[in-house]
Motif scaffolding. Structure first.
Motif, PDB file in Angstrom:
ATOM      1  N   MET A 181       0.823  -1.206   0.000  1.00 53.50           N
ATOM      2  CA  MET A 181       0.000   0.000   0.000  1.00 53.50           C
ATOM      3  C   MET A 181       0.860   1.261   0.000  1.00 53.50           C
ATOM      4  N   GLU A 182       1.940   1.230   0.764  1.00 53.28           N
ATOM      5  CA  GLU A 182       2.802   2.413   0.813  1.00 53.28           C
ATOM      6  C   GLU A 182       3.542   2.595  -0.513  1.00 53.28           C
ATOM      7  N   ALA A 183       3.947   1.509  -1.143  1.00 55.04           N
ATOM      8  CA  ALA A 183       4.573   1.610  -2.471  1.00 55.04           C
ATOM      9  C   ALA A 183       3.604   2.250  -3.461  1.00 55.04           C
ATOM     10  N   GLN A 184       2.362   1.817  -3.432  1.00 46.47           N
ATOM     11  CA  GLN A 184       1.322   2.387  -4.294  1.00 46.47           C
ATOM     12  C   GLN A 184       1.164   3.887  -4.029  1.00 46.47           C
ATOM     13  N   ALA A 185       1.123   4.264  -2.758  1.00 50.27           N
ATOM     14  CA  ALA A 185       0.963   5.673  -2.387  1.00 50.27           C
ATOM     15  C   ALA A 185       2.126   6.509  -2.913  1.00 50.27           C
ATOM     16  N   LEU A 186       3.337   5.995  -2.796  1.00 48.15           N
ATOM     17  CA  LEU A 186       4.517   6.754  -3.216  1.00 48.15           C
ATOM     18  C   LEU A 186       4.555   6.922  -4.733  1.00 48.15           C
ATOM     19  N   VAL A 187       4.229   5.869  -5.460  1.00 46.45           N
ATOM     20  CA  VAL A 187       4.204   5.950  -6.930  1.00 46.45           C
ATOM     21  C   VAL A 187       3.175   6.989  -7.382  1.00 46.45           C
ATOM     22  N   GLU A 188       1.996   6.965  -6.766  1.00 48.94           N
ATOM     23  CA  GLU A 188       0.961   7.944  -7.125  1.00 48.94           C
ATOM     24  C   GLU A 188       1.401   9.362  -6.771  1.00 48.94           C
ATOM     25  N   LEU A 189       2.047   9.507  -5.616  1.00 46.20           N
ATOM     26  CA  LEU A 189       2.474  10.820  -5.156  1.00 46.20           C
ATOM     27  C   LEU A 189       3.543  11.427  -6.068  1.00 46.20           C
ATOM     28  N   LEU A 190       4.471  10.619  -6.532  1.00 53.11           N
ATOM     29  CA  LEU A 190       5.510  11.112  -7.450  1.00 53.11           C
ATOM     30  C   LEU A 190       4.884  11.691  -8.714  1.00 53.11           C
ATOM     31  N   GLU A 191       3.831  11.044  -9.196  1.00 48.93           N
ATOM     32  CA  GLU A 191       3.115  11.545 -10.381  1.00 48.93           C
ATOM     33  C   GLU A 191       2.356  12.828 -10.050  1.00 48.93           C
ATOM     34  N   GLU A 192       1.602  12.786  -8.957  1.00 51.58           N
ATOM     35  CA  GLU A 192       0.764  13.943  -8.604  1.00 51.58           C
ATOM     36  C   GLU A 192       1.597  15.195  -8.381  1.00 51.58           C
ATOM     37  N   GLU A 193       2.755  15.040  -7.758  1.00 49.96           N
ATOM     38  CA  GLU A 193       3.622  16.193  -7.472  1.00 49.96           C
ATOM     39  C   GLU A 193       4.616  16.460  -8.604  1.00 49.96           C
ATOM     40  N   ASP A 194       4.623  15.595  -9.604  1.00 46.48           N
ATOM     41  CA  ASP A 194       5.537  15.705 -10.746  1.00 46.48           C
ATOM     42  C   ASP A 194       6.984  15.931 -10.297  1.00 46.48           C
ATOM     43  N   ILE A 195       7.441  15.049  -9.410  1.00 49.07           N
ATOM     44  CA  ILE A 195       8.813  15.144  -8.890  1.00 49.07           C
ATOM     45  C   ILE A 195       9.799  14.837 -10.022  1.00 49.07           C
ATOM     46  N   GLN A 196      10.749  15.738 -10.204  1.00 45.05           N
ATOM     47  CA  GLN A 196      11.679  15.602 -11.339  1.00 45.05           C
ATOM     48  C   GLN A 196      12.908  14.758 -11.009  1.00 45.05           C
ATOM     49  N   ALA A 197      13.350  14.805  -9.766  1.00 39.73           N
ATOM     50  CA  ALA A 197      14.523  13.990  -9.408  1.00 39.73           C
ATOM     51  C   ALA A 197      14.142  12.517  -9.502  1.00 39.73           C
ATOM     52  N   PRO A 198      14.995  11.688 -10.096  1.00 43.99           N
ATOM     53  CA  PRO A 198      14.682  10.255 -10.138  1.00 43.99           C
ATOM     54  C   PRO A 198      14.615   9.677  -8.718  1.00 43.99           C
ATOM     55  N   SER A 199      13.768   8.679  -8.537  1.00 46.22           N
ATOM     56  CA  SER A 199      13.558   8.108  -7.215  1.00 46.22           C
ATOM     57  C   SER A 199      13.988   6.656  -7.159  1.00 46.22           C
ATOM     58  N   TRP A 200      14.256   6.207  -5.941  1.00 46.06           N
ATOM     59  CA  TRP A 200      14.317   4.775  -5.721  1.00 46.06           C
ATOM     60  C   TRP A 200      13.341   4.409  -4.620  1.00 46.06           C
ATOM     61  N   ILE A 201      12.808   3.211  -4.747  1.00 43.16           N
ATOM     62  CA  ILE A 201      11.967   2.653  -3.688  1.00 43.16           C
ATOM     63  C   ILE A 201      12.621   1.348  -3.249  1.00 43.16           C
ATOM     64  N   CYS A 202      13.048   1.335  -1.990  1.00 44.22           N
ATOM     65  CA  CYS A 202      13.654   0.126  -1.433  1.00 44.22           C
ATOM     66  C   CYS A 202      12.748  -0.440  -0.347  1.00 44.22           C
ATOM     67  N   PHE A 203      12.472  -1.724  -0.471  1.00 45.67           N
ATOM     68  CA  PHE A 203      11.609  -2.414   0.477  1.00 45.67           C
ATOM     69  C   PHE A 203      12.435  -2.978   1.623  1.00 45.67           C
ATOM     70  N   SER A 204      11.755  -3.362   2.681  1.00 51.60           N
ATOM     71  CA  SER A 204      12.409  -4.124   3.735  1.00 51.60           C
ATOM     72  C   SER A 204      11.762  -5.496   3.803  1.00 51.60           C
ATOM     73  N   SER A 205      12.569  -6.466   4.191  1.00 53.83           N
ATOM     74  CA  SER A 205      12.105  -7.851   4.255  1.00 53.83           C
ATOM     75  C   SER A 205      12.754  -8.520   5.452  1.00 53.83           C
ATOM     76  N   VAL A 206      11.993  -9.353   6.144  1.00 55.88           N
ATOM     77  CA  VAL A 206      12.588 -10.072   7.269  1.00 55.88           C
ATOM     78  C   VAL A 206      12.878 -11.532   6.942  1.00 55.88           C
ATOM     79  N   ASP A 207      12.310 -12.021   5.816  1.00 55.92           N
ATOM     80  CA  ASP A 207      12.514 -13.439   5.489  1.00 55.92           C
ATOM     81  C   ASP A 207      13.140 -13.674   4.111  1.00 55.92           C
ATOM     82  N   GLY A 208      13.371 -12.586   3.352  1.00 52.18           N
ATOM     83  CA  GLY A 208      13.974 -12.734   2.034  1.00 52.18           C
ATOM     84  C   GLY A 208      13.022 -13.193   0.955  1.00 52.18           C
ATOM     85  N   GLN A 209      11.777 -13.477   1.317  1.00 57.18           N
ATOM     86  CA  GLN A 209      10.786 -13.975   0.352  1.00 57.18           C
ATOM     87  C   GLN A 209       9.644 -12.976   0.127  1.00 57.18           C
TER      88      GLN A 209
END
Length: 325
Positions: A181-209
């Motif tokens: 859900m947060e990934a979805q929110a961030l992707v939508e927000l980058l579009e809505e705000e038309d952020i020009q700097a390239p972004s990265w989205i890094c997830f966290s995982s506790v089990d590697g799967q």
């Protein structure tokens, strides 16, 4: 194209760029007290000179990307500390400016040397997850409660993203995102705000799967693949023994550049707020694992919690065959 600056950096770095390492760990080593809900962001108020010093130490160690100290810096968090909204926003900008100043000073001194061994680093403005602001361990579980929606997460992140982007970083780094859900929110927000700097989205995982929430990487990557604003995807704040498998999984599911900067291997207990010792997993040294991560397909490699400039110096040497001088 959003990824142009990233592709150029990776190319200059010889195929794999080095990200810096743990921030709070190093601030503590320099004498900062970060036992605070704002974590290392508290130093933006009390000891900004130490923040710049940490950036310089990582540049010296060979980092090609340095990440601002804004991971836990949020406007509501600063307001709860009694600051005015203007002061809170200025501290966010300061986090980026300190990193930019460190990069520019270091680069100027590098150019004066007869044989420069460094690249001109990029500055990434850090945006922590909603769970990082809550500081209740939910950034490690991905469980935000039933009343949290995509719209609420966008509202939470919007002003901070606007302010950080206004400070002109080279990149925006969304870090340790624990659920889809947060990934979805961030992707939508980058579009809505038309952020020009390239972004990265890094997830966290506790089990590697899966993400920390238990959701599949695949569903979240599908969301990110549809975004032209996101140039890089990856994982951070994740145990290192899982990283090689995650990279191989990501390579099957995305064409975006892959960034990995896991923890040292110690485990953070979010409730007790302390580090638990490394579990025995036939541990290889971090720099040896970093070479495996590069071979598996990562384009940007660094460290997260409990890694230090000496970790990053070893990674830089392993990936580029050079020692940080």
């Amino acid at each position: 194209m959003a990824g142009g600056v990233v592709e150029e950096l990776v190319k200059r770095a010889g195929g794999c760029a080095v990200i810096d390492g743990g921030f709070a760990t190093q601030l503590e080593a320099l004498g900062a007290d970060i036992n605070d809900p704002l974590w290392s962001a508290a130093c933006l108020i009390t000891k900004p000179n130490l923040i710049k010093e940490v950036h310089l130490q990582y540049l010296e160690a060979g980092a090609d990307v340095i990440i601002s100290s804004s991971y836990q810096a949020t406007i509501p968090g600063f307001l709860a500390r009694g600051l005015l909204i203007e002061e809170a926003e200025e501290l966010l900008r300061t986090s980026v400016h300190l990193a930019l100043e460190a990069r520019d000073e270091f680069w100027k001194s590098t150019l004066r040397k007869s044989k420069p061994v460094y690249n001109r680093a990029l500055v990434a403005a850090s945006v922590g997850s909603y769970g990082a602001y809550l500081a209740d361990g939910s950034e490690y579980s991905g469980s935000y409660g039933d009343d949290i929606t995509v719209e609420k997460l966008k509202d939470f992140h919007r002003r901070r993203l606007q302010v950080l982007a206004s400070a002109r970083p080279d990149l925006i780094a969304f870090e340790a995102i624990p659920n889809k859900m947060e990934a979805q929110a961030l992707v939508e927000l980058l579009e809505e705000e038309d952020i020009q700097a390239p972004s990265w989205i890094c997830f966290s995982s506790v089990d590697g799967q899966h993400l920390c929430s238990g959701e599949s990487f695949e569903d979240s990557l599908r969301i990110i693949n549809a975004s032209e604003k996101v140039a890089i995807v990856g994982v951070n704040c994740t145990p290192p023994q899982f990283v090689e498998g995650i990279i191989r999984e990501f390579k099957k599911q995305t064409e975006k550049a892959i960034a990995v900067y896991p923890n040292s291997g110690e485990v953070w207990d979010g409730r007790a707020k302390r580090w638990l010792p490394v579990e025995c997993f036939g541990r290889k040294s971090f720099d040896v694992m970093a070479r495996r991560w590069q071979e598996a397909g990562a384009s940007l490699i660094g460290g997260c919690c409990r890694t230090t400039p000496s970790t990053i110096r070893a990674v830089s040497k392993a990936l580029k065959g050079r020692a940080g001088h």
